[in-house]
Design an enzyme around this catalytic site. Structure first.
Site, PDB file in Angstrom:
ATOM      1  N   ASP A  60      -3.344  14.534 -30.933  1.00 55.03           N
ATOM      2  CA  ASP A  60      -3.799  13.195 -30.567  1.00 55.03           C
ATOM      3  C   ASP A  60      -4.646  12.667 -31.715  1.00 55.03           C
ATOM      4  O   ASP A  60      -5.768  13.115 -31.921  1.00 55.03           O
ATOM      5  CB  ASP A  60      -4.620  13.233 -29.274  1.00 55.03           C
ATOM      6  CG  ASP A  60      -3.755  13.455 -28.060  1.00 55.03           C
ATOM      7  OD1 ASP A  60      -2.906  12.586 -27.796  1.00 55.03           O
ATOM      8  OD2 ASP A  60      -3.918  14.485 -27.384  1.00 55.03           O
ATOM      9  N   SER A 108      -1.445  20.134 -26.171  1.00 59.43           N
ATOM     10  CA  SER A 108      -2.278  19.243 -26.964  1.00 59.43           C
ATOM     11  C   SER A 108      -3.402  20.071 -27.548  1.00 59.43           C
ATOM     12  O   SER A 108      -4.214  20.639 -26.808  1.00 59.43           O
ATOM     13  CB  SER A 108      -2.853  18.127 -26.090  1.00 59.43           C
ATOM     14  OG  SER A 108      -3.800  17.387 -26.826  1.00 59.43           O
ATOM     15  N   ASP A 126       3.314  12.777 -21.537  1.00 61.83           N
ATOM     16  CA  ASP A 126       2.032  13.333 -21.949  1.00 61.83           C
ATOM     17  C   ASP A 126       0.962  12.745 -21.051  1.00 61.83           C
ATOM     18  O   ASP A 126       0.962  11.553 -20.785  1.00 61.83           O
ATOM     19  CB  ASP A 126       1.788  12.924 -23.420  1.00 61.83           C
ATOM     20  CG  ASP A 126       0.374  13.203 -23.899  1.00 61.83           C
ATOM     21  OD1 ASP A 126      -0.318  14.049 -23.298  1.00 61.83           O
ATOM     22  OD2 ASP A 126      -0.032  12.568 -24.885  1.00 61.83           O
TER      23      ASP A 126
END
Length: 176
Positions: A37, A10, A123
């Site tokens: 994100d 991420s 995730d």
């Protein structure tokens, strides 16, 4: 069940002032994709990446799959809905307030039983300490933020995640 494991960090956990360099650093360390994100400040209180940044990043990191976790009030502003879209990825967010939520894993297992060849992403709070627990029910696309991005040796972490998932999938196939 396919042992093919893909790992993506991420980039929200990266040094965002150096986002292009960070993306290349993570890809050079063996990342298979980058996880973004996207938060709009409305659907969730945080505000992260918007259209202009993603478009710019796409032009600088053009040959990489972007996995986007869309936490936005109006997703139609981001994507054009295609009613013929086929399911080729099941994604589970296993984190709440930055902690791993093992309670999501039975859902991963149920999806794996129903779709043995499906790519299943998990995730949220994934680390070397819990990767085998994530892989056992069938996750084979792993998003890890801090565990990879903050590591002194991200290549080693990515390699260890892939190795652990491969080991679990091999063990599960032998048991069946």
């Amino acid at each position: 069940m396919s042992p093919n494991c893909r790992v993506g960090p991420s980039i929200l956990n990266a040094d965002l002032s150096q986002i292009q360099a960070e993306c290349h650093r993570l890809l050079d360390a063996g990342a298979d994709f980058l996880h973004l994100d996207v938060m709009d400040g409305h659907f969730v209180p945080n505000l992260t990446f918007g259209h202009p940044l993603v478009k710019c990043l796409r032009s600088k990191v053009s040959d990489t799959f972007f996995d986007m976790h869309m936490m936005v009030a109006h997703p139609e502003q981001w994507v054009e809905w295609n009613p013929w879209l086929m399911l080729d990825l099941g994604a589970f967010n296993a984190m709440n307030a930055q902690s791993f939520m093992a309670g999501m894993l039975p859902k991963v297992e149920a999806l794996r039983r129903q779709y043995p060849e499906l790519t299943i992403e998990v995730d949220g709070g994934i680390s070397l300490a819990n990767i085998e627990a994530v892989a056992e029910p069938g996750a084979n696309m792993i998003v890890a933020g801090t565990a990879i991005v903050a590591a002194a040796d991200p290549r080693s972490v990515i390699s260890s995640i892939k190795s652990s998932v491969g080991h679990v999938f091999t063990k599960v196939q032998v048991e069946r």
